[in-house]
Design a protein around this motif. Structure first.
Motif: not given
Ligand SMILES: O=CCC[C@H](NC(=O)CCC(=O)O)C(=O)O
Ligand code: NAD
Length: 478
Positions: A90, A133, A263-264, A428, A441
């Motif tokens: 990140k 997360f 996960r979302c 994102f 993101a």
């Molecule tokens: O639970 C939700 C997030 C799931 C994850 N998304 C990311 O990691 C987005 C990237 C970021 O925020 O840097 C996924 O899509 O699995």
């Protein structure tokens, strides 16, 4: 009555992991306000260097950090390591984004002076984190907010406070001043108090639609404060003409059941062409039956750990019963293999026959299957939700994908790839109940600073123009 103490339990064992008194919101905000101006006045290069030191600190402690995440969330160790790697990645992504999205521009003109665009930090940002997360997603707000020159208060989920504390210790060990990035231990009550606090300039939230809407409502009378809402999804995965049944099934299972469906971006609804239904369903059932559900440190490693707690496991089991009571057909059953612990096996339920499918996010390993005959019907069914986070098409021609891409209402639209596993190097976020058009993101830089436009000259220079006499009085006054 609000809790005075937060206790974190390991989902996989039920053992107590961590406990602490809840924090004092006024004190934490007061310290952040005092610390912010000095931090904002540091040169960008200093803040970026400290972020790079933070990344190095996390890298040094990768194993320890991954083990903590695995214990606190129940995620398998292999997956917890990927979360820590995302925390490290990140930093460089955010440094690049800061320059590209909120950098400086200057347009010189001999007559008008120089037109400058620069950005300023908002001030003190509240980051509210989810449990799924607990490091990567709050960090996705914290790093860009710090780079931009904000002070940050992290209130981690009450279910994963130890991970939040570990993350902040890495910032402090890297040299970020303690009051510039602080931990606020607490639950929804402390979250509410933080959001309502006058000393906060913005709220960066990742969590459920329910809590996000409550926050949005609370912030409505403060239009000057920034609010970024990253919420849930009821994400569709559409399977159209493809001969690659095994690959399609693997993408479906990966989309629906990674992180035990927590996960979302997890696929919640499999929308499949009738003529492919039997083959796809048979392969999804076969693969789902092979999934290892187990504890985070098991050897061999499981694909899925437990869900976060017993309350979540019971709610998921009840949701399955509800879908079946309304006419759903269980293709695989949800079982709870370890008595008293929140392990659940994935459920696949055909809900084609349901006249009304509940449009809620079932945050766990439940996949609904819906059979359709026509591609436009598939798109309409995919859009049959108030959410709009991610959507995938598996199979189809390039023309069909173009049609799908144009017709789908979601912030992430993929082709022959899972609904989850989004890249940090892209924006994102979602639409509808999934977010408020402030994607995180790569675009997090946008909401961490505000643009200031300036027209600048080193000396005052003005010219009296049209509409003035020689003596300087306006013609209209003559
Ligand atoms: O639970 C939700 C997030 C799931 C994850 N998304 C990311 O990691 C987005 C990237 C970021 O925020 O840097 C996924 O899509 O699995
Ligand atoms: N879109 C995304 O980027 C993304 C990423 C991860 C998780 N999620 C979503 O998060 C949810 C799972 O996480 P969760 O259960 O921890 O979410 P949650 O909404 O219950 O809690 C998130 C955070 O908000 C706090 N909170 C709860 N109610 C609040 C209120 N009224 N005011 C202020 N703060 C409040 C909580 O204490 C916690 O810190 C799922 O819906 C998932 O889809 C979204």
């Amino acid at each position: 009555m609000s809790e005075t103490e937060i206790i974190s339990f390991e989902p996989a064992t039920g053992a107590e992991l961590w406990r602490s008194q809840v924090g004092n919101v006024d004190e934490v905000v007061g310290r952040a306000r005092l610390a912010w101006p000095k931090w904002a006045a540091e040169p960008n290069a200093v803040r970026m260097e400290l972020m790079r030191r933070f990344a190095n600190e996390v890298r040094k402690r990768l194993d320890e950090f991954a083990q903590l995440i695995a214990r606190e969330t129940g995620k398998p160790l292999w997956e917890s390591r990927t979360e820590v790697e995302a925390v490290i990645a990140k930093v460089e992504i955010s440094i690049r984004a800061h320059g590209e999205r909120t950098g400086q521009r200057r347009l010189d003109s001999a007559l008008q002076g120089s037109q400058a665009l620069r950005h300023k930090p908002h001030g003190v940002m509240a980051v509210l984190g989810p449990y799924n997360f607990p490091a990567h997603l709050p960090n996705g707000h914290i790093v860009p907010a710090l780079i931009a020159g904000n002070a940050v208060i992290l209130k981690p989920s009450e279910k994963t406070p130890a991970t939040g504390e570990f993350l902040l210790k890495c910032f402090h060990a890297a040299g970020v001043p303690a009051d510039v990035v602080q931990l606020l231990v607490g639950g929804p009550d402390e979250g509410k108090a933080l959001v309502a606090h006058d000393g906060i300039d913005g709220v960066l939230f990742t969590g459920s639609a329910q809590a996000g809407i409550a926050i949005n409502r609370k912030m409505a009378s403060n239009p000057g404060k920034i609010v970024a809402l990253e919420m849930g999804g009821n994400n569709p995965i559409v399977v159209w003409n493809t001969p690659k049944i095994t690959d399609a099934a693997a993408l479906i299972v990966q989309s629906a059941f990674t992180t035990a469906g927590q996960r979302c971006t997890a696929a919640r609804r499999l929308i499949v062409k009738s003529s492919m239904y039997d083959k796809i369903v048979a392969e999804v059932k076969r693969l789902t039956g092979r999934i290892i559900v187990g504890a985070p440190f098991d050897d061999p490693q499981p694909f899925m750990g437990p869900v976060i707690d017993m309350q979540a496991a019971v709610q998921l089991a009840e949701s399955v019963v509800y879908l079946i009571s309304k006419g759903g057909k269980a293709l695989t059953h949800m079982k709870q293999p370890f008595e008293g612990l929140p392990f659940v096996t994935p459920a696949v339920i055909d809900t084609t026959a349901l006249s009304e499918r509940p449009d809620v996010e079932l945050f766990g390993p439940i996949l609904q299957v819906i059979k359709v005959d026509d591609f436009d019907e598939a798109i309409a069914e995919a859009n049959n939700t108030r959410f709009g986070l991610s959507a995938s098409l598996i199979g189809g021609t390039p023309e069909e994908y173009d049609h799908f891409w144009a017709g789908i209402r979601a912030g992430i639209v993929n082709w022959n790839r899972p609904t989850n596993g989004a890249s940090s190097a892209a924006p994102f976020g979602g639409i509808g109940l999934s977010g408020n058009h402030r994607p995180a993101a790569y675009y997090a830089a946008d909401y961490c600073a505000y643009p200031v436009a300036s027209t600048e000259m080193e000396q005052p220079r003005a010219s009296v123009g049209v509409g003035f006499r020689e003596d300087g009085k306006a013609k209209s006054e003559a």
